[in-house]
Write an enzyme that holds these catalytic residues in place. Structure first.
Site, PDB file in Angstrom:
ATOM      1  N   ASN A 238      59.334 -41.919  -4.355  1.00  0.00           N
ATOM      2  CA  ASN A 238      58.034 -42.585  -4.307  1.00  0.00           C
ATOM      3  C   ASN A 238      57.074 -41.982  -5.309  1.00  0.00           C
ATOM      4  OD1 ASN A 238      58.877 -42.358  -1.034  1.00  0.00           O
ATOM      5  ND2 ASN A 238      58.467 -44.384  -1.847  1.00  0.00           N
TER       6      ASN A 238
ATOM      7  N   LYS B 212      55.243 -24.043   0.218  1.00  0.00           N
ATOM      8  CA  LYS B 212      55.455 -24.904   1.391  1.00  0.00           C
ATOM      9  C   LYS B 212      56.900 -24.825   1.871  1.00  0.00           C
ATOM     10  CE  LYS B 212      55.091 -28.758   4.040  1.00  0.00           C
ATOM     11  NZ  LYS B 212      54.722 -30.152   4.069  1.00  0.00           N
TER      12      LYS B 212
END
Lengths: 329, 329, 329, 329
Positions: free
Chosen positions: A101, A202
């Site tokens: 995406n 992360k």
């Protein structure tokens, strides 16, 4: 103004091989110029609303018309494509579900980079492969724009309450400009280093989180089978060296804590599939850097097996249930 | 006096099939009657000293004469065997390295149970197999004595400073009597349930500790190889969901924290061999209760492989070095 | 002739959108036209020699002049670059150490695809990521050429003796043409399916091999510590359900078999680093297909840890030594 | 006669502290004297029948009257307890489900050792903890009897067809006497060493079997998801270094082979619970000998998780289904 000026100067310094200073559209002359927002899912919508609440005009788009409609009702202007957003805004935030995406939204036929203005600040808060972040940064730089990765920790609740943590990677000179926007949507914003570092941080956090969660589930299960009371065991762990976030803040055993997914049949929270995805990034990063991560790797496999076993849509703390189901044979 | 009275009454209630009340030597009529202490190693000696500091006469023994000498200089009376200690004291603490030592000290030819007086309170602070604790409790009960397991968390430093945590298993009625002594040697005393529960809690804690430590080492190593600064990464983890005791209190990466073994070439602390031993207990407990503990099991194997690879005498946080050595190939 | 004819017809059928039949340089009108060979390392050199032995003129290149010299002495013609080889040969075999080398040799500035002739058959025997194989196939097809992946199992010895096994992926119509050449260099040639399937089969085999080897090493070590004679244990396993290639053909325990690396201090054979590399491909494939591979993943991590611990250059059966070193503590 | 004589002489030599030669009831003067058989389950019944077929009178007992009835119909004499069997037979075979049953049958109030005659040969074919075998051997020796462990590999089918493999541990001098009986029930009888060695060999084999089976399941699943045909992949593995018993004889993928549990919805065969039990013995043995068995340990955990997840009664090859269920998410 000092920060803005520094931003412009640095931009010049960084890009002077490619652009003439006279072409630089020095963004943010007034700090409340419109902000673009692309990706209006469960996370993106409340994030964009928090920008609106702080007085930023928001120009947004998403592939789902209903999501657009919803944000329009909150006061945003909706456009048809990322390219059109890029044509109108010189600060754009993207919040998308996966690497493909992100590639589509940036480099696709109607992507941001088709119409991005020189000097535009692009902040991607999606959790994706750090290699893709680096690719986007290179592509953005070719167009005279700046790309930063800024993935979040914290879920939908934190997004609504503007309590997210942002881990930011990118050129240090642009960090202040990014921070200005991110503080509207989160409680903590941390600069991690060059582009991709936000994703790296992360990934690292979530790998350790998965290990801690499975470890807590195993330990609580073992203790219970040895005759210990679960609440008492949690209390002992939390005052000892076994303490971790999964034991003291998000305990996976029903009945030990309130207000967590284990108290609600593992509904809500952070889905097993998403954890498996993040652990896949950690695994890829470990493989490409040749780093041994035995527990991280096994955690990945356990979440994969859980997805195969029907736990896809449950919170990742349901590993307690996966390990326990049917009890002693 | 209420607690003491309750203690005696309960003892009577529990044991009335075996003993006549008139035979009960009701211990602790004055709370500072002598306390027996058996096992004067690195942990036992400072623990016994803390009892002396609180005004308890200590009657002690150990197989090593030098250890006895040392405690004698601190004011303890030294006897020749556990049996002799049992003859003089009605509260005895044992602190021994392993299950066979505990069996010898309690059930051996010169063991405590040869001369234990009815009603004696036996507190074992060794970390051993919970099954052995239960065996000792049964044997003690046959002699009219009470056995409790009370393993500690915290190392030599905590023992000296009386900052240990005691996890106590045994009949609840005797807990107050045990607590009176244990609070002289530790900062926290937790009642865990029936006999063996203290060991169970300790085993659970240490399994989760090992998982958290290896997980932290893997994660820090991965982050460093991805270009993150170790101190920054630790900071991010510690304010996020990856947080655990090994990341925020005992970080395994040299340079991140001071005053921990990783800052001192992994000297001191809690040795890899001891961790492997505790994980063996956890493994046994999991096997006998048929509990799946995939990460705990792998952690056990990693510490076994470390012992095989020359890390036996280093602190267990040296797993960072084990995983990292020689760096990227 | 039938096979050749079929090859040409199929080529036409496959490519008729891109090329005119009249442009097809129908390779192999005589089966002993020159064969290109790129990559003259430990494996490539004996493979190219086997082609020479079968009467094929060989046109070769390599980045190391000494390697070129050596093959020249065996009768090959040496050219300066892959592009030049592609200009002269319509069947080309590549045997390279890693994905980046393959990309360079095919798509680099002096790469094969710069001068490849329409209808050329390109056979890559390197072990690389199946995704890279697919990329090369797409790029080759754009130039009107055909790319097949054909990684080998068997080492330097098998390469010299023409006893390799080739696992071949690519369009089925071209398989006969590939087989003609591969049978000169190997004892077994297996068609696995579409392009990338050869790599997939190799990756699968090596993952199971690694699992079997570590499993054998663990089992033999455990048995020895339980008092079993290693030769007897190997015999028992090999007549029972524990039997595997690592136990019956390549036993990792010194003294059990002759003529294997364990009999020679783990010299020679298949290096730990190479196994770690192949397991990395397996891991990537598992992650991208979301397949749980818990043992494969742990095997990967063990070989990573071995690389970190100084075993890089030893045969992969040295995992026995890694697990055993220093014996019981 | 030589073997018998040697048996008696050795028995004398071994036991002369305890018994007078004149008391030795030299068993087997005629080789077809009655044989005791205790434990008439799915395995024991066909084993006892094979003894009957070879002309041995069988004196048997079991806790289930129906099982006794069944064997009585085949020609055996049924008695009430192990003690009574021991009173009548000087060669006794036991085939029991678990360690506690073995302890009960040998040392219980109506156990074999209550009435065992001097010189009796006790052969235990149960799969149990090797430590329990050693305990039974010590207890038997105190009574002047000889205990050997002789666990089997092969299931109910092999038991019926007398195709079991026996792995025998115990004093070497008695091996011939044991072999005489065991060859009636099995195709292979292997002497493994001192008492407990049979169990050790069995445990080792089953650990490697479990590793090979899970590895095969993972590998086949991965290959299928990469687009390979399962039969083709099995063929490739079986001619390469990935080959193992689970890939070539007992393939876990439905459709690859006939006549195996995977062809019949994982019915029959060797249950997941039994495999988890055997892996528990392997784990205990590894922990007590401080042997690192990372894959064996993970295999154990996977079978534990399968038991928790509803696979208890399926064949252990159903791990393929466990890892695959619901396919790609």
């Amino acid at each position: 103004m000092a920060a803005l000026f520094r931003g412009c100067r640095n931009f010049y310094k960084r890009s002077n091989k490619h652009v003439e200073l006279s072409f630089v559209s020095c963004r943010s002359m007034a700090s409340k110029t419109p902000v673009g927002f692309i990706g209006l899912g469960n996370m993106g919508t409340p994030m964009a609303r928090n920008l609106l609440k702080h007085g930023y005009p928001v120009i947004a788009t998403d592939v789902f018309p209903e999501s657009c409609k919803e944000l329009q009702d909150s006061g945003a202007q909706i456009l048809d494509s990322p390219a059109e957003v890029a044509d109108k805004a010189d600060r754009i935030i993207t919040m998308l579900p996966s690497s493909p995406n992100v590639i589509e939204v940036y480099k696709g036929p109607n992507g941001i980079l088709k119409k991005v203005k020189k000097g535009t600040l692009l902040i991607d808060s999606s959790t994706i492969d750090p290699e893709v972040s680096k690719e986007m940064a290179v592509a953005a730089e070719k167009m005279g724009a700046v790309f930063m990765d800024a993935p979040v920790s914290g879920g939908v609740g934190a997004a609504s309450l503007a309590k997210l943590t942002f881990m930011v990677g990118g050129v240090e000179e642009e960090y202040n400009a990014a921070q200005e926007l991110l503080t509207c949507m989160g409680a903590k914003v941390v600069y991690c280093g060059q582009v991709g570092s936000g994703q790296a941080a992360k990934i690292c956090n979530n790998m350790l989180l998965a290990i801690g969660m499975i470890g807590t589930a195993e330990t609580m299960n073992l203790g219970i089978r040895l005759g210990l009371d679960p609440k008492l065991l949690a209390k002992i762990l939390n005052m000892s060296s076994g303490r971790c976030w999964s034991s003291d803040t998000y305990n996976p055993v029903p009945g030990v804590m309130e207000g967590v997914p284990s108290a609600n049949n593992y509904q809500g929270g952070f889905g097993t599939t998403l954890m498996a995805k993040d652990l896949g990034f950690a695994q890829n990063a470990a493989t490409s850097t040749r780093t041994p991560v035995p527990l991280g790797s096994l955690a990945h496999q356990i979440y994969r097996a859980m997805c195969a076993g029907g736990y896809s849509n449950k919170d990742f703390s349901s590993v307690f249930q996966f390990l326990r189901e049917e009890g002693v044979q």
